[in-house]
Design a protein around this motif. Structure first.
Motif, PDB file in Angstrom:
ATOM      1  N   ALA A  56      -4.785   0.252   2.857  1.00 48.78           N
ATOM      2  CA  ALA A  56      -5.571   0.412   1.628  1.00 48.78           C
ATOM      3  C   ALA A  56      -5.246   1.796   1.090  1.00 48.78           C
ATOM      4  O   ALA A  56      -6.008   2.745   1.251  1.00 48.78           O
ATOM      5  CB  ALA A  56      -7.067   0.252   1.919  1.00 48.78           C
ATOM      6  N   ALA A  57      -4.094   1.902   0.442  1.00 50.64           N
ATOM      7  CA  ALA A  57      -3.497   3.209   0.154  1.00 50.64           C
ATOM      8  C   ALA A  57      -4.226   4.010  -0.902  1.00 50.64           C
ATOM      9  O   ALA A  57      -4.056   5.226  -0.983  1.00 50.64           O
ATOM     10  CB  ALA A  57      -2.030   3.024  -0.261  1.00 50.64           C
ATOM     11  N   GLY A  58      -5.035   3.366  -1.744  1.00 51.16           N
ATOM     12  CA  GLY A  58      -5.701   4.105  -2.801  1.00 51.16           C
ATOM     13  C   GLY A  58      -4.691   4.822  -3.670  1.00 51.16           C
ATOM     14  O   GLY A  58      -3.651   4.269  -4.029  1.00 51.16           O
ATOM     15  N   ASP A  59      -4.989   6.074  -4.016  1.00 52.44           N
ATOM     16  CA  ASP A  59      -4.058   6.833  -4.854  1.00 52.44           C
ATOM     17  C   ASP A  59      -3.102   7.678  -4.014  1.00 52.44           C
ATOM     18  O   ASP A  59      -2.455   8.584  -4.529  1.00 52.44           O
ATOM     19  CB  ASP A  59      -4.807   7.701  -5.868  1.00 52.44           C
ATOM     20  CG  ASP A  59      -5.774   8.681  -5.215  1.00 52.44           C
ATOM     21  OD1 ASP A  59      -5.822   8.738  -3.963  1.00 52.44           O
ATOM     22  OD2 ASP A  59      -6.481   9.386  -5.952  1.00 52.44           O
ATOM     23  N   GLY A  60      -3.016   7.363  -2.709  1.00 53.57           N
ATOM     24  CA  GLY A  60      -1.956   7.950  -1.896  1.00 53.57           C
ATOM     25  C   GLY A  60      -2.337   9.153  -1.077  1.00 53.57           C
ATOM     26  O   GLY A  60      -1.450   9.845  -0.565  1.00 53.57           O
ATOM     27  N   GLU A  98      -1.566  -1.335  -1.708  1.00 57.99           N
ATOM     28  CA  GLU A  98      -2.699  -1.001  -2.573  1.00 57.99           C
ATOM     29  C   GLU A  98      -2.906  -2.117  -3.594  1.00 57.99           C
ATOM     30  O   GLU A  98      -1.952  -2.589  -4.215  1.00 57.99           O
ATOM     31  CB  GLU A  98      -2.472   0.330  -3.290  1.00 57.99           C
ATOM     32  CG  GLU A  98      -3.471   0.654  -4.378  1.00 57.99           C
ATOM     33  CD  GLU A  98      -4.935   0.581  -3.937  1.00 57.99           C
ATOM     34  OE1 GLU A  98      -5.780   0.204  -4.767  1.00 57.99           O
ATOM     35  OE2 GLU A  98      -5.231   0.897  -2.758  1.00 57.99           O
ATOM     36  N   LEU A  99      -4.151  -2.527  -3.756  1.00 60.15           N
ATOM     37  CA  LEU A  99      -4.492  -3.662  -4.611  1.00 60.15           C
ATOM     38  C   LEU A  99      -4.458  -3.325  -6.095  1.00 60.15           C
ATOM     39  O   LEU A  99      -3.973  -4.119  -6.909  1.00 60.15           O
ATOM     40  CB  LEU A  99      -5.885  -4.176  -4.228  1.00 60.15           C
ATOM     41  CG  LEU A  99      -6.432  -5.357  -5.029  1.00 60.15           C
ATOM     42  CD1 LEU A  99      -5.587  -6.601  -4.799  1.00 60.15           C
ATOM     43  CD2 LEU A  99      -7.894  -5.630  -4.631  1.00 60.15           C
ATOM     44  N   LEU A 100      -4.960  -2.160  -6.470  1.00 58.65           N
ATOM     45  CA  LEU A 100      -5.177  -1.843  -7.887  1.00 58.65           C
ATOM     46  C   LEU A 100      -3.959  -1.150  -8.495  1.00 58.65           C
ATOM     47  O   LEU A 100      -3.393  -0.225  -7.913  1.00 58.65           O
ATOM     48  CB  LEU A 100      -6.418  -0.963  -8.038  1.00 58.65           C
ATOM     49  CG  LEU A 100      -7.718  -1.610  -7.502  1.00 58.65           C
ATOM     50  CD1 LEU A 100      -8.889  -0.673  -7.698  1.00 58.65           C
ATOM     51  CD2 LEU A 100      -7.975  -2.944  -8.189  1.00 58.65           C
ATOM     52  N   ALA A 107      -0.158   6.529  -6.379  1.00 58.13           N
ATOM     53  CA  ALA A 107       0.283   6.798  -5.009  1.00 58.13           C
ATOM     54  C   ALA A 107       1.787   7.036  -4.955  1.00 58.13           C
ATOM     55  O   ALA A 107       2.255   7.981  -4.302  1.00 58.13           O
ATOM     56  CB  ALA A 107      -0.110   5.635  -4.094  1.00 58.13           C
ATOM     57  N   LYS A 108       2.545   6.193  -5.626  1.00 61.31           N
ATOM     58  CA  LYS A 108       3.996   6.360  -5.620  1.00 61.31           C
ATOM     59  C   LYS A 108       4.398   7.668  -6.286  1.00 61.31           C
ATOM     60  O   LYS A 108       5.276   8.391  -5.784  1.00 61.31           O
ATOM     61  CB  LYS A 108       4.663   5.165  -6.308  1.00 61.31           C
ATOM     62  CG  LYS A 108       4.496   3.850  -5.567  1.00 61.31           C
ATOM     63  CD  LYS A 108       5.439   2.778  -6.092  1.00 61.31           C
ATOM     64  CE  LYS A 108       5.181   2.449  -7.547  1.00 61.31           C
ATOM     65  NZ  LYS A 108       6.126   1.423  -8.042  1.00 61.31           N
ATOM     66  N   VAL A 140      10.387   4.532  -1.896  1.00 59.89           N
ATOM     67  CA  VAL A 140       8.953   4.472  -2.195  1.00 59.89           C
ATOM     68  C   VAL A 140       8.601   3.142  -2.856  1.00 59.89           C
ATOM     69  O   VAL A 140       7.603   2.497  -2.500  1.00 59.89           O
ATOM     70  CB  VAL A 140       8.530   5.666  -3.071  1.00 59.89           C
ATOM     71  CG1 VAL A 140       7.111   5.476  -3.596  1.00 59.89           C
ATOM     72  CG2 VAL A 140       8.624   6.962  -2.287  1.00 59.89           C
ATOM     73  N   ASP A 141       9.403   2.703  -3.812  1.00 54.44           N
ATOM     74  CA  ASP A 141       9.146   1.419  -4.473  1.00 54.44           C
ATOM     75  C   ASP A 141       9.180   0.257  -3.487  1.00 54.44           C
ATOM     76  O   ASP A 141       8.434  -0.717  -3.619  1.00 54.44           O
ATOM     77  CB  ASP A 141      10.179   1.170  -5.580  1.00 54.44           C
ATOM     78  CG  ASP A 141       9.914   1.984  -6.829  1.00 54.44           C
ATOM     79  OD1 ASP A 141       8.773   2.452  -7.001  1.00 54.44           O
ATOM     80  OD2 ASP A 141      10.850   2.150  -7.637  1.00 54.44           O
ATOM     81  N   THR A 142      10.061   0.346  -2.497  1.00 55.93           N
ATOM     82  CA  THR A 142      10.215  -0.734  -1.524  1.00 55.93           C
ATOM     83  C   THR A 142       9.135  -0.704  -0.456  1.00 55.93           C
ATOM     84  O   THR A 142       8.685  -1.756   0.007  1.00 55.93           O
ATOM     85  CB  THR A 142      11.605  -0.643  -0.861  1.00 55.93           C
ATOM     86  OG1 THR A 142      12.621  -0.620  -1.867  1.00 55.93           O
ATOM     87  CG2 THR A 142      11.861  -1.845   0.047  1.00 55.93           C
TER      88      THR A 142
END
Length: 215
Positions: A56-60, A98-100, A107-108, A140-142
């Motif tokens: 649940a990464a949130g904003d990283g 991350e869902l949102l 985050a990325k 990061v994208d992957t």
């Protein structure tokens, strides 16, 4: 004299808390939790390649803190000429879901900003058009997926897939990409029968070329 105290944002809105259970972990708690795995992050053997998944990464905040500690340890423990490659392997070891959508993008961006700051501090070219940053962006994208960990599906409804980025023995800086599904991690006895693309061995700073193996 008035002292201004800036508090960390814990919630973005009541709606998001109610709808998604979104509450951000404060920085001091992130650091205390990561202190518990300091050896894996900073001092142990093969610390660069120790993998971490934030479901649940949130904003990283966790992802960036993990990357920051790995980069700091690389700076202390690895020769300077290896820093570009080792920093990419560090990125390759960090995974998130991350869902949102807005959190996912934040985050990325935060991870790439941390990566860029590290290299800028050492005068290593890392602009958007460099191979180093293109490789970093690709990793990061992957590795950081927009999806739902509970269902194992990405935002399009497809099964969440990741890739291992395996070092090639006796070939410094070379990597072999090995795809796998999130579902295969949920059970120690799970067998992943999915047929994935295969990828040719390449330099870690060339992963953005996505060279698929022939045949």
């Amino acid at each position: 004299m008035t002292q201004t105290i800036t508090e960390e944002l814990m919630v973005k809105s009541r709606h998001r808390v109610k709808a998604y259970g979104e509450v951000f972990t404060p920085r001091h708690m992130v650091n205390r939790m990561l202190d518990l795995v300091r050896e894996e992050l900073e001092t142990g053997p093969d610390f660069v390649d120790k993998t971490f998944l934030e479901p649940a990464a949130g904003d990283g905040n966790f992802l960036v803190a993990i990357l920051h500690r790995k980069l700091r340890a690389i700076e202390k423990r690895c020769p300077p000429e290896s820093w570009p490659n080792e920093s990419l392997f560090a990125l390759a070891s960090i995974y998130g879901i991350e869902l949102l959508e807005d959190n996912h993008e934040d985050a990325k961006a935060a991870m790439l900003a941390e990566f860029s700051r590290f290299h800028a501090r050492h005068d290593i070219p890392c602009g958007p058009d460099t191979g180093l940053m293109r490789a970093a962006s690709f990793l990061v994208d992957t590795n950081v997926i927009r999806g739902n960990t509970l269902t194992g599906r990405d935002w399009r409804g497809n099964e969440i897939q990741f890739s291992w980025w395996n070092r090639v023995p006796n070939s410094p800086g070379m990597v072999q990409r090995d795809p796998f599904s999130l579902a295969s991690l949920r059970d120690d006895n799970a067998l992943d029968f999915t047929v994935y693309d295969t990828y040719a061995v390449c330099r870690i700073d060339h992963v953005h070329d996505e060279a698929r193996a022939s045949g």
